[in-house]
Design a protein around this motif. Structure first.
Motif, PDB file in Angstrom:
ATOM      1  N   LYS A 145       0.835  -1.196   0.000  1.00  0.00           N
ATOM      2  CA  LYS A 145       0.000   0.000   0.000  1.00  0.00           C
ATOM      3  C   LYS A 145       0.873   1.251   0.000  1.00  0.00           C
ATOM      4  O   LYS A 145       1.952   1.279   0.593  1.00  0.00           O
ATOM      5  CB  LYS A 145      -0.931   0.026   1.214  1.00  0.00           C
ATOM      6  CG  LYS A 145      -2.067  -0.993   1.143  1.00  0.00           C
ATOM      7  CD  LYS A 145      -3.091  -0.741   2.236  1.00  0.00           C
ATOM      8  CE  LYS A 145      -4.278  -1.684   2.099  1.00  0.00           C
ATOM      9  NZ  LYS A 145      -5.343  -1.368   3.083  1.00  0.00           N
ATOM     10  N   VAL A 146       0.382   2.281  -0.671  1.00  0.00           N
ATOM     11  CA  VAL A 146       1.057   3.568  -0.703  1.00  0.00           C
ATOM     12  C   VAL A 146       0.559   4.402   0.465  1.00  0.00           C
ATOM     13  O   VAL A 146      -0.652   4.619   0.622  1.00  0.00           O
ATOM     14  CB  VAL A 146       0.774   4.297  -2.034  1.00  0.00           C
ATOM     15  CG1 VAL A 146       1.375   5.685  -2.025  1.00  0.00           C
ATOM     16  CG2 VAL A 146       1.296   3.484  -3.212  1.00  0.00           C
ATOM     17  N   THR A 147       1.469   4.865   1.310  1.00  0.00           N
ATOM     18  CA  THR A 147       1.073   5.700   2.449  1.00  0.00           C
ATOM     19  C   THR A 147       0.877   7.136   1.970  1.00  0.00           C
ATOM     20  O   THR A 147       1.781   7.744   1.401  1.00  0.00           O
ATOM     21  CB  THR A 147       2.134   5.670   3.557  1.00  0.00           C
ATOM     22  OG1 THR A 147       3.401   6.044   3.020  1.00  0.00           O
ATOM     23  CG2 THR A 147       2.250   4.281   4.156  1.00  0.00           C
ATOM     24  N   VAL A 148      -0.309   7.660   2.199  1.00  0.00           N
ATOM     25  CA  VAL A 148      -0.695   8.979   1.694  1.00  0.00           C
ATOM     26  C   VAL A 148      -1.116   9.876   2.849  1.00  0.00           C
ATOM     27  O   VAL A 148      -1.897   9.466   3.710  1.00  0.00           O
ATOM     28  CB  VAL A 148      -1.858   8.870   0.685  1.00  0.00           C
ATOM     29  CG1 VAL A 148      -2.308  10.252   0.220  1.00  0.00           C
ATOM     30  CG2 VAL A 148      -1.449   8.017  -0.506  1.00  0.00           C
ATOM     31  N   LEU A 149      -0.583  11.090   2.857  1.00  0.00           N
ATOM     32  CA  LEU A 149      -1.047  12.121   3.782  1.00  0.00           C
ATOM     33  C   LEU A 149      -1.852  13.117   2.954  1.00  0.00           C
ATOM     34  O   LEU A 149      -1.304  13.817   2.101  1.00  0.00           O
ATOM     35  CB  LEU A 149       0.125  12.822   4.455  1.00  0.00           C
ATOM     36  CG  LEU A 149      -0.239  13.974   5.410  1.00  0.00           C
ATOM     37  CD1 LEU A 149      -1.022  13.453   6.610  1.00  0.00           C
ATOM     38  CD2 LEU A 149       1.017  14.725   5.868  1.00  0.00           C
ATOM     39  N   CYS A 209       3.451   9.592  -0.381  1.00  0.00           N
ATOM     40  CA  CYS A 209       2.792  10.663  -1.134  1.00  0.00           C
ATOM     41  C   CYS A 209       2.098  11.628  -0.180  1.00  0.00           C
ATOM     42  O   CYS A 209       1.525  11.204   0.833  1.00  0.00           O
ATOM     43  CB  CYS A 209       1.758  10.075  -2.110  1.00  0.00           C
ATOM     44  SG  CYS A 209       0.758  11.299  -2.982  1.00  0.00           S
ATOM     45  N   ILE A 210       2.167  12.910  -0.496  1.00  0.00           N
ATOM     46  CA  ILE A 210       1.417  13.943   0.222  1.00  0.00           C
ATOM     47  C   ILE A 210       0.587  14.699  -0.804  1.00  0.00           C
ATOM     48  O   ILE A 210       1.077  15.050  -1.883  1.00  0.00           O
ATOM     49  CB  ILE A 210       2.347  14.902   0.981  1.00  0.00           C
ATOM     50  CG1 ILE A 210       3.074  14.141   2.097  1.00  0.00           C
ATOM     51  CG2 ILE A 210       1.569  16.078   1.563  1.00  0.00           C
ATOM     52  CD1 ILE A 210       4.065  14.988   2.882  1.00  0.00           C
ATOM     53  N   VAL A 211      -0.673  14.929  -0.470  1.00  0.00           N
ATOM     54  CA  VAL A 211      -1.587  15.596  -1.395  1.00  0.00           C
ATOM     55  C   VAL A 211      -1.984  16.954  -0.841  1.00  0.00           C
ATOM     56  O   VAL A 211      -2.480  17.059   0.279  1.00  0.00           O
ATOM     57  CB  VAL A 211      -2.858  14.744  -1.637  1.00  0.00           C
ATOM     58  CG1 VAL A 211      -3.819  15.481  -2.578  1.00  0.00           C
ATOM     59  CG2 VAL A 211      -2.489  13.387  -2.227  1.00  0.00           C
ATOM     60  N   PHE A 212      -1.732  18.006  -1.633  1.00  0.00           N
ATOM     61  CA  PHE A 212      -2.233  19.357  -1.367  1.00  0.00           C
ATOM     62  C   PHE A 212      -3.270  19.666  -2.442  1.00  0.00           C
ATOM     63  O   PHE A 212      -2.938  20.222  -3.487  1.00  0.00           O
ATOM     64  CB  PHE A 212      -1.110  20.391  -1.456  1.00  0.00           C
ATOM     65  CG  PHE A 212      -0.101  20.363  -0.350  1.00  0.00           C
ATOM     66  CD1 PHE A 212      -0.282  19.586   0.781  1.00  0.00           C
ATOM     67  CD2 PHE A 212       1.059  21.122  -0.432  1.00  0.00           C
ATOM     68  CE1 PHE A 212       0.654  19.559   1.802  1.00  0.00           C
ATOM     69  CE2 PHE A 212       2.009  21.117   0.586  1.00  0.00           C
ATOM     70  CZ  PHE A 212       1.807  20.330   1.707  1.00  0.00           C
TER      71      PHE A 212
END
Length: 347
Positions: A145-149, A209-212
Motif C-alpha cells: 500500500k502507498v502511504t498517503v497524507l 505521497c502527500i496531497v495538497f
C-alpha cells in the motif's frame, strides 16, 4: 454550476478573501492565521473555561452580554460552515462532473498518477531519467500500500482506494474519517502521534505521497505556502511524491507564470516536477522528492518563498470590498447545530 453550487463556492471564497483582507490590514501573517483558526479544540477549551466561570449559561443571555462568547462561538461555526460547504460542493457538485466527465476530476487525476508511479514502473523510469550515480533507496510499500497524507482533506476522498493507506487531516474536518490538524503549525518528530480525532505530531520520512488539493490558496501569504511545501519535503520518503492541485478555470496559459514560479521555488527545496496537466478547472502537478534537505540562507528563503504567490495576493482589498457578502451570517439551524458541538461542563 447551479445556484446552490455557486453559493457554496462563494462561502469558500469569502473565507479566503477575509484572510487576505486581514493580512493586508495587519501585515502579520502569523497573527492572522492564529486568530483565524487556533484550531477548533483550542476554541472549545477557551469557551468551556468562559462558560464555567459564568453563573448564567442561558445561550441568549451569553450571546447578548458577551462579545467574547460570540467571537469564539462564531469562529467555531464559521470553520464548520466552511468545512460543510467544501464537503457539499465536492460530493454533490464536483462529484457529478467526476461521473459525467472523468477527465475533469482532480481525484481521478491523482489516483491515475499514483497508479503509474508506484505500480506501473513510473518510479523506475524517473530513476533512469535522473542520470545520477546515486544509489537510490528502494521504496518499501507497507503491505503493498502507498502511504498517503491528504492535507486539507475535508471528506477523505482517497479512502475509497484499497491500494492506499491514507491519513486524512483538516483544520476542521467534515467527517469522522478525517483527523483534526493545523498542518501549518503541526510539530514534526520521529513518530506520528494521534489523540482521539486530533493529530498531535507527524513523523518525518514516513509518507510515499502527500496531497495538497485546493490547499495552498487557502493561506493568505506566499511564505505560508512555502512553509507547507518545506514541511512536505521533510515528511516524504526519498523519491516520494507531492501532489499539488490548485483551482483555475482560465486557459492554461493565463497563469503559466504562476506555475513556473512555483516550479522554481519547489526545485530549490528539492522537488522536481515530473507531471503537469491543466484540467478544466485546475492545475495538477506532481513533484518528486529528488534530494535531501537543502540548506538555504535566510535571504534566499525569503526570495524563494515569495515565488509561491497567487494572483489574489496582489489585489488591494478595501474595507468596503464585498462588505455585505463578507458579513458573517448564520441560519438558525447552523446556530443550533454549532451550539450542540460546544463543550459540556462534564467534558
Amino acid at each position: 454550476m447551479s445556484n446552490d453550487g455557486k453559493n457554496l463556492a462563494d462561502i469558500v471564497k469569502n473565507v479566503h478573501r477575509r484572510l487576505r483582507q486581514e493580512l493586508y490590514k495587519t501585515g502579520d501573517m502569523e497573527s492572522v492565521w492564529i486568530n483565524h483558526c487556533r484550531n477548533v479544540p483550542c476554541l472549545k477549551v477557551q469557551l468551556r473555561l468562559y462558560v464555567k466561570n459564568k453563573i448564567c449559561v442561558n445561550f441568549q443571555v451569553l450571546r447578548a452580554k458577551s462579545y467574547l462568547f460570540w467571537l469564539i462561538f462564531s469562529k467555531i461555526i464559521l470553520l464548520k460552515k466552511y468545512a460543510s460547504s467544501m464537503h457539499k460542493l465536492a460530493t454533490e457538485h464536483w462529484e457529478q462532473l467526476r461521473v459525467s466527465n472523468p477527465a475533469t476530476s482532480r481525484i481521478n487525476w491523482t489516483w491515475s498518477f499514483l497508479q503509474y508511479y508506484f505500480f506501473s514502473g513510473g518510479l523506475q523510469q524517473h530513476r533512469q531519467k535522473s542520470n545520477s550515480d546515486t544509489e537510490w533507496p528502494k521504496l518499501i510499500l507497507n503491505e503493498s500500500k502507498v502511504t498517503v497524507l491528504d492535507v486539507g482533506s475535508c471528506y477523505n476522498p482517497f479512502g475509497e482506494y484499497e491500494e492506499l493507506d491514507v491519513l486524512s487531516i483538516d483544520l476542521c474536518p467534515a467527517l469522522e474519517s478525517v483527523y483534526q490538524c493545523d498542518f501549518l503549525n503541526i510539530p514534526l518528530g520521529k513518530t506520528t502521534v494521534i489523540d482521539g480525532q486530533s493529530v498531535l505530531s507527524l513523523a518525518t520520512n514516513q509518507f510515499h505521497c502527500i496531497v495538497f488539493s485546493f490547499l495552498l490558496e487557502y493561506f493568505p501569504s506566499p511564505s505560508q505556502r512555502w512553509t507547507c511545501c518545506e514541511k512536505a519535503h521533510l515528511l516524504l520518503l526519498r523519491e516520494g511524491i507531492l501532489i499539488i492541485i490548485t483551482p483555475d478555470s482560465k486557459a492554461a496559459h493565463s497563469n503559466s507564470k504562476v506555475m513556473r514560479s512555483w516550479r522554481e521555488a519547489l526545485s530549490a527545496i528539492g522537488f522536481k516536477r515530473i507531471k503537469y496537466e491543466k484540467l478544466q478547472h485546475a492545475h495538477c502537478m506532481a513533484f518528486r522528492k529528488s534530494s535531501v534537505e537543502s540548506v538555504l540562507k535566510a535571504e534566499d528563503r525569503e526570495l524563494l518563498a515569495s515565488k509561491m504567490y497567487i494572483p489574489q495576493d496582489f489585489y488591494n482589498p478595501s474595507d468596503s470590498e464585498n462588505e455585505e457578502k463578507d458579513e458573517i451570517k448564520f441560519t438558525e439551524a447552523e446556530l443550533a447545530e454549532g451550539f450542540t458541538n460546544l463543550p459540556l461542563f462534564d467534558e
